[in-house]
Design an enzyme around this catalytic site. Sequence first.
Site, PDB file in Angstrom:
ATOM      1  N   LYS A  12       0.877  -1.173   0.000  1.00 35.02           N
ATOM      2  CA  LYS A  12       0.000   0.000   0.000  1.00 35.02           C
ATOM      3  C   LYS A  12       0.915   1.223   0.000  1.00 35.02           C
ATOM      4  CE  LYS A  12      -4.527   0.823   0.681  1.00 35.02           C
ATOM      5  NZ  LYS A  12      -5.706   0.056   0.318  1.00 35.02           N
TER       6      LYS A  12
ATOM      7  N   GLY B 142     -23.543   4.717   4.738  1.00 34.45           N
ATOM      8  CA  GLY B 142     -22.830   5.278   3.598  1.00 34.45           C
ATOM      9  C   GLY B 142     -23.661   5.083   2.345  1.00 34.45           C
TER      10      GLY B 142
ATOM     11  N   GLY C  32     -22.125   5.848  -0.819  1.00 39.25           N
ATOM     12  CA  GLY C  32     -21.118   6.156  -1.831  1.00 39.25           C
ATOM     13  C   GLY C  32     -21.088   5.098  -2.924  1.00 39.25           C
ATOM     14  N   HIS C  33     -19.914   4.916  -3.520  1.00 39.43           N
ATOM     15  CA  HIS C  33     -19.774   4.007  -4.658  1.00 39.43           C
ATOM     16  C   HIS C  33     -20.234   2.584  -4.328  1.00 39.43           C
ATOM     17  CE1 HIS C  33     -16.959   7.211  -5.906  1.00 39.43           C
ATOM     18  NE2 HIS C  33     -17.462   6.917  -7.087  1.00 39.43           N
ATOM     19  N   VAL C  34     -19.597   1.992  -3.314  1.00 41.88           N
ATOM     20  CA  VAL C  34     -19.881   0.590  -2.998  1.00 41.88           C
ATOM     21  C   VAL C  34     -21.330   0.446  -2.534  1.00 41.88           C
ATOM     22  CG1 VAL C  34     -19.292  -1.346  -1.482  1.00 41.88           C
ATOM     23  CG2 VAL C  34     -17.475   0.081  -2.419  1.00 41.88           C
ATOM     24  N   ALA C  35     -21.737   1.294  -1.582  1.00 39.81           N
ATOM     25  CA  ALA C  35     -23.083   1.178  -0.996  1.00 39.81           C
ATOM     26  C   ALA C  35     -24.157   1.284  -2.064  1.00 39.81           C
ATOM     27  CB  ALA C  35     -23.278   2.266   0.050  1.00 39.81           C
TER      28      ALA C  35
HETATM   29  P1  NAD Z   1     -17.115   6.522  -1.135  1.00 38.59           P
HETATM   30  O1  NAD Z   1     -16.298   7.678  -0.686  1.00 38.59           O
HETATM   31  O2  NAD Z   1     -17.688   6.529  -2.494  1.00 38.59           O
HETATM   32  O3  NAD Z   1     -18.356   6.309  -0.126  1.00 38.59           O
HETATM   33  C1  NAD Z   1     -18.271   6.470   1.244  1.00 38.59           C
HETATM   34  C2  NAD Z   1     -19.529   7.196   1.696  1.00 38.59           C
HETATM   35  O4  NAD Z   1     -19.610   7.173   3.122  1.00 38.59           O
HETATM   36  C3  NAD Z   1     -19.535   8.675   1.292  1.00 38.59           C
HETATM   37  O5  NAD Z   1     -20.737   8.954   0.584  1.00 38.59           O
HETATM   38  C4  NAD Z   1     -19.473   9.414   2.625  1.00 38.59           C
HETATM   39  O6  NAD Z   1     -20.177  10.636   2.604  1.00 38.59           O
HETATM   40  C5  NAD Z   1     -20.110   8.406   3.558  1.00 38.59           C
HETATM   41  N1  NAD Z   1     -19.787   8.552   4.977  1.00 38.59           N
HETATM   42  C6  NAD Z   1     -18.593   8.848   5.543  1.00 38.59           C
HETATM   43  N2  NAD Z   1     -18.704   8.836   6.878  1.00 38.59           N
HETATM   44  C7  NAD Z   1     -19.982   8.507   7.156  1.00 38.59           C
HETATM   45  C8  NAD Z   1     -20.703   8.323   8.358  1.00 38.59           C
HETATM   46  N3  NAD Z   1     -20.148   8.478   9.553  1.00 38.59           N
HETATM   47  N4  NAD Z   1     -22.021   7.989   8.294  1.00 38.59           N
HETATM   48  C9  NAD Z   1     -22.616   7.829   7.078  1.00 38.59           C
HETATM   49  N5  NAD Z   1     -21.977   7.994   5.908  1.00 38.59           N
HETATM   50  C10 NAD Z   1     -20.674   8.330   5.951  1.00 38.59           C
HETATM   51  O7  NAD Z   1     -16.216   5.241  -0.875  1.00 38.59           O
HETATM   52  P2  NAD Z   1     -16.415   3.765  -1.438  1.00 38.59           P
HETATM   53  O8  NAD Z   1     -15.494   3.568  -2.561  1.00 38.59           O
HETATM   54  O9  NAD Z   1     -17.850   3.469  -1.575  1.00 38.59           O
HETATM   55  O10 NAD Z   1     -15.816   2.910  -0.228  1.00 38.59           O
HETATM   56  C11 NAD Z   1     -16.574   2.708   0.961  1.00 38.59           C
HETATM   57  C12 NAD Z   1     -15.769   1.837   1.909  1.00 38.59           C
HETATM   58  O11 NAD Z   1     -15.487   0.585   1.293  1.00 38.59           O
HETATM   59  C13 NAD Z   1     -14.410   2.413   2.340  1.00 38.59           C
HETATM   60  O12 NAD Z   1     -14.149   2.024   3.662  1.00 38.59           O
HETATM   61  C14 NAD Z   1     -13.427   1.723   1.405  1.00 38.59           C
HETATM   62  O13 NAD Z   1     -12.133   1.654   1.964  1.00 38.59           O
HETATM   63  C15 NAD Z   1     -14.069   0.351   1.301  1.00 38.59           C
HETATM   64  N6  NAD Z   1     -13.710  -0.389   0.095  1.00 38.59           N
HETATM   65  C16 NAD Z   1     -14.014   0.113  -1.123  1.00 38.59           C
HETATM   66  C17 NAD Z   1     -13.696  -0.613  -2.263  1.00 38.59           C
HETATM   67  C18 NAD Z   1     -14.058  -0.105  -3.632  1.00 38.59           C
HETATM   68  O14 NAD Z   1     -14.018  -0.888  -4.587  1.00 38.59           O
HETATM   69  N7  NAD Z   1     -14.428   1.156  -3.777  1.00 38.59           N
HETATM   70  C19 NAD Z   1     -13.049  -1.858  -2.153  1.00 38.59           C
HETATM   71  C20 NAD Z   1     -12.764  -2.367  -0.892  1.00 38.59           C
HETATM   72  C21 NAD Z   1     -13.098  -1.616   0.222  1.00 38.59           C
END
Ligand code: NAD
Length: 363
Positions: A80, A180, A182-185
């Site tokens: 990383k 959350g 975001g992307h994954v959710a």
């Molecule tokens: P993202 O930034 O698109 O989404 C995260 C969301 O969480 C944002 O919309 C943010 O506003 C929200 N958020 C932050 N703090 C919050 C809280 N206290 N309460 C409610 N919402 C809150 O990120 P992502 O890419 O969707 O990743 C989400 C998680 O999954 C991260 O922990 C990331 O490390 C993990 N992850 C992502 C991937 C991937 O493919 N993107 C892969 C493995 C792990």
Amino acid sequence: MDIFKEIEFKNHEQVVFCSDKQSKLRAIIAIHNTTLGPALGGTRMWTYPSEQEALIDVLRLSRGMTYKAAVTGLNLGGGKAVIIGDPNKDKTQELFRAYGRFVNGLGGRYITAEDVGTSVQDMEWVHMETKYVTGIDHSTHNGGDPSPVTALGVFYGMKACMKELTGNDSLNGRKIAVQGAGHVASYVCDHLAKEGAKIIVTDIYEHKAKAVIEKTKAMYVRPDEIYDLEADVFCPCALGGILNDETIPRLRVSVIAGGANNQLADENKHGQMLIKHGILYAPDYVINAGGLISVANELDGNSRESAFKQAEGIYDTILKIFSLAKKQNIPTYEASNRLAEERLATVTRRHSLSAGKSKRGET
Ligand code: NAD
């Protein structure tokens, strides 16, 4: 700071401190373990309050990548990188190109990708200096945003939890609290909606939650209310450290299955606490391995379909971990650590056997 005594430094193969005056780059690349293959892990850009915190973060994250690749069955090592800086203000092409030259200098021992604070655009700049980068634009390559693959893995992992708990893996009619939007959710919610689950979603940015609600007819709660909901599953998809002394006693769910990294504030303490509260925990780095699967397939020149297919396999991996946890009477996070360590030990043994053979002139 005594770097070599830094506890987390233990067992890392190589840590590279990168400094470039002209672009103001300050970065650290940590290669934890390359037993299974080149170290792959994203580059995080963050406003770390101190260099020590940046170092501790990169050491922990890179170790996690070794375990994630090992338990997922990928032939990759763990690495990383962190760039110290503000992702909203300090990004320049010059900075990422300077960083790319450091990655290139490692000759393929470390391969990078996006992480918190970095984007596909940033990786395109890194790609101008090195081929050791993945997660670049989908239109010109076979990869791109790993989130849809991560989300599919989370969905299948969640189904495996339901299977373990009830004997039936359907999420139809189940109540899922998603933290959350975001992307994954957002992709996870698409799958849940299709399956007929009842979704409750929150985000610190209401407009993000609204976008999910419009697509999936989810209900909304304020960010802090998500911990108090009575639901079948809590699905953390925001930041890490959210399973802690304060939140665990409030949870009224049977399962935790979500995409966020480092969900347990303290692995041992909070992993045990979940057991005491009767909550089945899908280890985060296992259930969210779809992102790594996505970039690994991109590296191998495979199609997206192949990555999606492999992410479905997270279902079986999660069930295997639950079975081991029951058999050995250990927490699920410990069972996944053991599986990862076993795979690493097998390969290490094979390496030393073949090294012994070649010393003796055998093939
Ligand atoms: P993202 O930034 O698109 O989404 C995260 C969301 O969480 C944002 O919309 C943010 O506003 C929200 N958020 C932050 N703090 C919050 C809280 N206290 N309460 C409610 N919402 C809150 O990120 P992502 O890419 O969707 O990743 C989400 C998680 O999954 C991260 O922990 C990331 O490390 C993990 N992850 C992502 C991937 C991937 O493919 N993107 C892969 C493995 C792990």
